[in-house]
Design a protein around this motif. Structure first.
Motif, PDB file in Angstrom:
ATOM      1  N   UNK A 438       4.863  40.488  59.542  1.00  0.00           N
ATOM      2  CA  UNK A 438       4.788  39.422  58.818  1.00  0.00           C
ATOM      3  C   UNK A 438       4.341  38.383  58.929  1.00  0.00           C
ATOM      4  N   UNK A 439       3.300  38.143  58.317  1.00  0.00           N
ATOM      5  CA  UNK A 439       2.594  36.979  57.869  1.00  0.00           C
ATOM      6  C   UNK A 439       3.049  36.656  56.280  1.00  0.00           C
ATOM      7  N   UNK A 440       2.946  35.875  55.916  1.00  0.00           N
ATOM      8  CA  UNK A 440       2.997  35.508  54.837  1.00  0.00           C
ATOM      9  C   UNK A 440       2.008  35.788  53.710  1.00  0.00           C
ATOM     10  N   UNK A 441       1.466  35.886  52.399  1.00  0.00           N
ATOM     11  CA  UNK A 441       0.241  35.929  51.729  1.00  0.00           C
ATOM     12  C   UNK A 441      -0.904  35.468  52.432  1.00  0.00           C
ATOM     13  N   UNK A 442       0.097  33.680  52.256  1.00  0.00           N
ATOM     14  CA  UNK A 442      -1.296  32.353  52.682  1.00  0.00           C
ATOM     15  C   UNK A 442      -0.417  31.829  53.314  1.00  0.00           C
ATOM     16  N   UNK A 443      -1.523  31.392  54.236  1.00  0.00           N
ATOM     17  CA  UNK A 443      -1.478  30.842  55.977  1.00  0.00           C
ATOM     18  C   UNK A 443      -2.331  29.579  55.358  1.00  0.00           C
ATOM     19  N   UNK A 444      -1.370  28.069  56.310  1.00  0.00           N
ATOM     20  CA  UNK A 444      -2.501  27.466  56.452  1.00  0.00           C
ATOM     21  C   UNK A 444      -2.863  26.868  57.388  1.00  0.00           C
ATOM     22  N   UNK A 619     -10.156  18.959  57.605  1.00  0.00           N
ATOM     23  CA  UNK A 619      -9.774  19.536  56.789  1.00  0.00           C
ATOM     24  C   UNK A 619      -8.725  20.347  56.858  1.00  0.00           C
ATOM     25  N   UNK A 620      -7.444  20.661  55.586  1.00  0.00           N
ATOM     26  CA  UNK A 620      -6.703  21.126  55.641  1.00  0.00           C
ATOM     27  C   UNK A 620      -7.008  22.254  54.527  1.00  0.00           C
ATOM     28  N   UNK A 621      -6.569  23.594  55.144  1.00  0.00           N
ATOM     29  CA  UNK A 621      -6.840  24.639  53.834  1.00  0.00           C
ATOM     30  C   UNK A 621      -5.986  25.894  53.205  1.00  0.00           C
ATOM     31  N   UNK A 622      -5.849  26.412  52.712  1.00  0.00           N
ATOM     32  CA  UNK A 622      -4.955  27.503  52.238  1.00  0.00           C
ATOM     33  C   UNK A 622      -5.792  28.503  52.408  1.00  0.00           C
ATOM     34  N   UNK A 623      -5.794  29.744  53.153  1.00  0.00           N
ATOM     35  CA  UNK A 623      -6.103  31.116  53.016  1.00  0.00           C
ATOM     36  C   UNK A 623      -5.459  32.311  52.733  1.00  0.00           C
ATOM     37  N   UNK A 624      -6.074  32.382  51.405  1.00  0.00           N
ATOM     38  CA  UNK A 624      -4.990  33.774  50.348  1.00  0.00           C
ATOM     39  C   UNK A 624      -5.857  34.740  51.253  1.00  0.00           C
ATOM     40  N   UNK A 625      -4.290  35.647  52.175  1.00  0.00           N
ATOM     41  CA  UNK A 625      -5.411  36.823  52.798  1.00  0.00           C
ATOM     42  C   UNK A 625      -5.815  37.756  51.361  1.00  0.00           C
ATOM     43  N   UNK A 626      -4.515  37.923  50.551  1.00  0.00           N
ATOM     44  CA  UNK A 626      -5.136  39.470  49.774  1.00  0.00           C
ATOM     45  C   UNK A 626      -6.437  39.121  48.958  1.00  0.00           C
ATOM     46  N   UNK A 627      -6.669  37.913  48.362  1.00  0.00           N
ATOM     47  CA  UNK A 627      -7.716  37.763  47.504  1.00  0.00           C
ATOM     48  C   UNK A 627      -8.629  36.814  48.564  1.00  0.00           C
ATOM     49  N   UNK A 628      -8.856  36.710  50.000  1.00  0.00           N
ATOM     50  CA  UNK A 628      -9.842  35.294  50.487  1.00  0.00           C
ATOM     51  C   UNK A 628     -10.124  34.580  49.713  1.00  0.00           C
ATOM     52  N   UNK A 629      -9.970  33.740  48.546  1.00  0.00           N
ATOM     53  CA  UNK A 629      -9.842  33.030  48.582  1.00  0.00           C
ATOM     54  C   UNK A 629      -9.266  32.175  49.559  1.00  0.00           C
ATOM     55  N   UNK A 630     -10.767  30.160  49.512  1.00  0.00           N
ATOM     56  CA  UNK A 630     -10.104  29.654  50.220  1.00  0.00           C
ATOM     57  C   UNK A 630      -9.721  28.501  49.492  1.00  0.00           C
ATOM     58  N   UNK A 631      -8.538  27.033  49.746  1.00  0.00           N
ATOM     59  CA  UNK A 631      -8.162  26.351  49.009  1.00  0.00           C
ATOM     60  C   UNK A 631      -8.205  25.323  49.498  1.00  0.00           C
ATOM     61  N   UNK A 632      -9.544  24.838  49.359  1.00  0.00           N
ATOM     62  CA  UNK A 632      -9.598  22.838  50.112  1.00  0.00           C
ATOM     63  C   UNK A 632      -7.840  22.081  50.058  1.00  0.00           C
TER      64      UNK A 632
END
Length: 757
Positions: A438-444, A619-632
């Protein structure tokens, strides 16, 4: 006295630096007969030296001298550094390797020749045979049974301990409703100043040593040089042109000592120019393992903290000072009735670690703030509310014997989270309910961290001299080097505001230990407060001197004269500073002297601490669950600066600290393997880039005009670097429910936390 309108002026050194006219050590013209020096460094992290053959190098045309262990000729290679305290192994290092090399970069040889090219070729001709030995890089491994012993004479890799605390920790744990325990690590990183570490020019003749070098603490360097060469410290003169960044790395290095010895033997000046690879092998930040066991009540009240740390010194043992810093910054700005902290300094086969912006505070804040956030979330308490519940308030005592807290966390914390559009709440109460289906690919996610640091260590004494002659130019003689932080701009501004003259009428001397008055050195964000107050006092004394001379010249009483608008006034008559200076005839220079220090106190900070350096990061980040990339996406630093003497310069310090912390968070790490430093060059070591910056980046400075520095200022250069990593780590947990324990935060670590690797 009038106050000049100088707050928004550019830095006084900006034109020189942006046009390339600024002079750094490498830019200094060669003295007559100057030799070029180049170094031979160990390629191994741990090895025994079997033999050294430098005959081919010595026979190369243009080579004047070679120095290895074979050419010491009875000169003692042991460094003569002053001991920090009991157990400080300050004398564990020779400036040139004699029996073993203990890190990739240990100095094995130095060549001086008629040109850099010849010296480089000669270095390649030196044949060194090594017996490689097992190396150890993690302080936990260094203390394990059977670990390679780095200094056999000690029989252990354990250097020494520093302990601190109060109350009864065991009683506190009995009173607690919950106990939480966790471990965090912060590995080695490199300072990476724009100017490489190790540039040096020395002329040794007629029993005197003249040095031009980027050295942040020149008086300590002068004392060590004098002890090693058996001479009066007054015979050692150190001058410093502009320094291209330091962050703690610009100190007296082994290659410099070798250059002095070669200058003595050859009777010719020696100039050392270093490469980026050599710069990487001159200094580093301490690897710290941080373990915290905390007892709390069910409502989140902290009862007890029991903290243990391992502080890796690298190959040589100047670590007890950093260990003390780590210990006294380890529990955060929180009320803690029962506290016990143990810091252990440990040898490892890494580049020796030294002071680095926010000494030990960056590492301990990463551990403490991650740990506190985890406690709050495990208790189901809002992390912001948890901090507000436990944080120290203005007037509280952080450590007995020191100044009460002079900042307002309860004001700074809301400013932080509100600036990035966060209401302080958690993204979700239970991450276990969010399944991959149920989770989207990215999370805030959102996170924050807070920190407190001493304004600076020790008490000391700082002096400055202000003079004026017929030119009307006020000259400030002082020994705070311009290392990139804007020291000259602050000094100039303080002088101009104190005397009511334009900054263009103020000249700042470059540091020179032979002609300028004492200042311990640039570090621990002390320049604004210590040198600023000394300069202010010197200018006030100069003003009194000017009025006394004016009275002798034109008459009247001291009370009838005043200084305003950059001139001296007697009724309606006004005179320039130069006219007054010339009034008594001859080439008179009018002089004012100033000094400043704080009281000596028996505290872990070796003084009362004149102010506290506090900060908040959100900080506010976006985490991509598929790639593990964290975007600040958004970040804010909130700092209490007391008074921003020049807001442009002050904000640059806040911004630059946070950007440096961004590198610690995501990218920077010195990597060791196969007995070597694997990424010790500009091409292999990852720094933050412009494209890594978030779209929203904020630096907020609280000004309450309540600091001990000139006009209410405080030191603040080491505030923002410490909070960004835990703020980001806490935001990642908020987004996807995983806790990163080891910096830097990489996609691989995120994916492992998510169970996808």
């Amino acid at each position: 006295m009038a106050i000049a309108e100088t707050r928004l002026r550019p830095r006084v050194d900006s034109q020189e630096k942006v046009t390339g006219e600024a002079i750094y050590t490498e830019d200094l013209p060669d003295l007559p007969g100057t030799l070029s020096g180049r170094v031979l460094l160990s390629p191994h992290s741990h090895a025994r030296i079997i033999s050294i053959d430098s005959s081919a190098a010595l026979h190369l045309a243009g080579v004047v001298a070679v120095l290895t262990r074979e050419q010491l000729e009875g000169f003692s290679p042991w460094r003569a550094r002053e001991q920090y305290g009991p157990g400080d192994n300050s004398s564990d290092q020779t400036f040139i390797a004699t029996d073993k090399v203990r890190f990739d970069g240990d100095l094995v040889g130095v060549v001086v020749a008629e040109s850099i090219a010849i010296a480089d070729e000669a270095v390649r001709l030196i044949d060194v045979q090594y017996e490689e030995l097992p190396a150890v890089y993690d302080p936990r491994d260094a203390l394990a049974p059977g670990a390679p012993i780095i200094h056999e004479q000690y029989g252990t890799n354990h250097i020494g301990d520093y302990k601190f605390g109060w109350g009864d920790v065991e009683k506190g744990f009995q009173e607690a409703d919950h106990i939480f325990e966790d471990t965090y690590t912060f590995g080695n990183v490199f300072h990476h100043p724009m100017e490489n570490v190790g540039a040096f020019l020395v002329d040794y003749r007629a029993g005197e040593i003249n040095i031009w070098a980027p050295i942040q603490h020149p008086y300590g360097a002068r004392e060590e040089i004098a002890r090693m060469f058996g001479m009066d410290p007054e015979k050692v003169r150190i001058r410093m042109p502009y320094i291209g960044g330091g962050f703690g790395a610009k100190e007296l290095k082994p290659s410099m000592l070798a250059a002095i010895l070669l200058a003595q033997r050859t009777g010719r000046p020696v100039k050392m120019v270093t490469s980026s690879e050599e710069s990487f092998r001159n200094d580093s930040r301490h690897f710290i393992v941080y373990k915290n066991k905390t007892g709390v009540k069910s409502d989140g009240t902290i009862i007890a903290q029991d903290i243990e740390m391992l502080v890796a010194a690298g190959a040589y043992g100047r670590a007890l000072g950093t260990t003390r810093n780590a210990v006294v910054s380890s529990w955060g700005p929180y009320k803690t009735p029962h506290l016990r902290v143990l810091g252990q300094a440990v040898y490892s086969n890494q580049v020796p670690a030294g002071a680095f912006r926010g000494v030990a505070k960056v590492q301990t804040t990463w551990g403490c703030e991650s740990h506190m956030d985890a406690i709050a979330r495990n208790l189901g308490i809002n992390p912001v509310e948890f901090r507000l519940k436990n944080v120290l308030h203005r007037g509280d005592i952080f450590v007995p014997g020191t100044t009460p807290l002079d900042a307002d966390f309860n004001e700074m914390i809301p400013q932080g989270y509100k600036t990035i559009g966060w209401d302080g709440s958690k993204a979700r109460d239970n991450h276990a309910d969010v399944t991959p289906q149920v989770a989207s690919r990215t999370a805030l996610g959102h996170g924050m961290a807070i920190s407190i640091r001493h304004g600076y260590n020790g008490s000391g004494r700082t002096y400055a001299v202000a003079t004026v002659d017929k030119s009307s130019i006020v000259k400030i003689r002082q020994n705070a080097m311009e290392i990139g932080e804007g020291a000259y701009s602050v000094i100039s501004l303080v002088a101009s505001q104190t005397l009511g003259i334009p900054q263009g009428q103020v000249e700042i001397s470059d540091p020179d230990v032979a002609t300028n008055p004492y200042f311990g050195g640039v570090g621990s964000q002390r320049t604004t407060v210590c040198m600023g107050n000394a300069v202010k006092a010197a200018c006030e004394d100069l003003a009194r001197e000017l009025i006394e001379v004016a009275v002798k010249w034109k008459g009247g009483s001291v009370e009838e004269w005043r200084i305003g608008e950059g001139r001296l006034w007697h009724g309606e008559d006004d005179f320039s500073f130069g006219e007054v200076a010339s009034a008594l005839g001859g080439e008179i220079t009018i002089m004012g002297k100033g000094a400043w220090s704080t009281a000596v106190a028996d505290t872990p900070f070796r003084g009362i601490v004149p102010h506290w350096a506090v900060s908040v990061g959100a900080a506010e980040v976006e985490v991509d669950r598929e790639t593990g990339i964290v975007k600040l996406l958004k970040y804010v630093s909130v700092t209490d600066v007391g008074k921003a003497l020049n807001p442009v310069v002050a904000r640059s310090q806040v911004d630059s600290g946070a950007i440096m912390g961004l590198g610690n968070t995501f990218y920077e790490e010195t990597v060791y393997g196969d007995g070597q430093l694997l990424n010790g060059s500009d091409m292999e070591y990852r720094l933050p880039l412009l494209e890594d910056m978030p779209d929203q980046w904020h630096s907020l400075m609280l000004e309450n005009n309540d600091g001990p520095g000139p006009f209410g200022s405080k030191g603040m250069a080491q505030t923002s670097i410490v909070v960004i990593a835990p703020a980001v780590g806490n935001a990642i947990y908020d987004a996807v429910g995983i806790r990163i324990h080891d910096l830097p935060i990489t996609p691989e670590k995120v994916l492992r936390g998510l169970g996808k690797l």
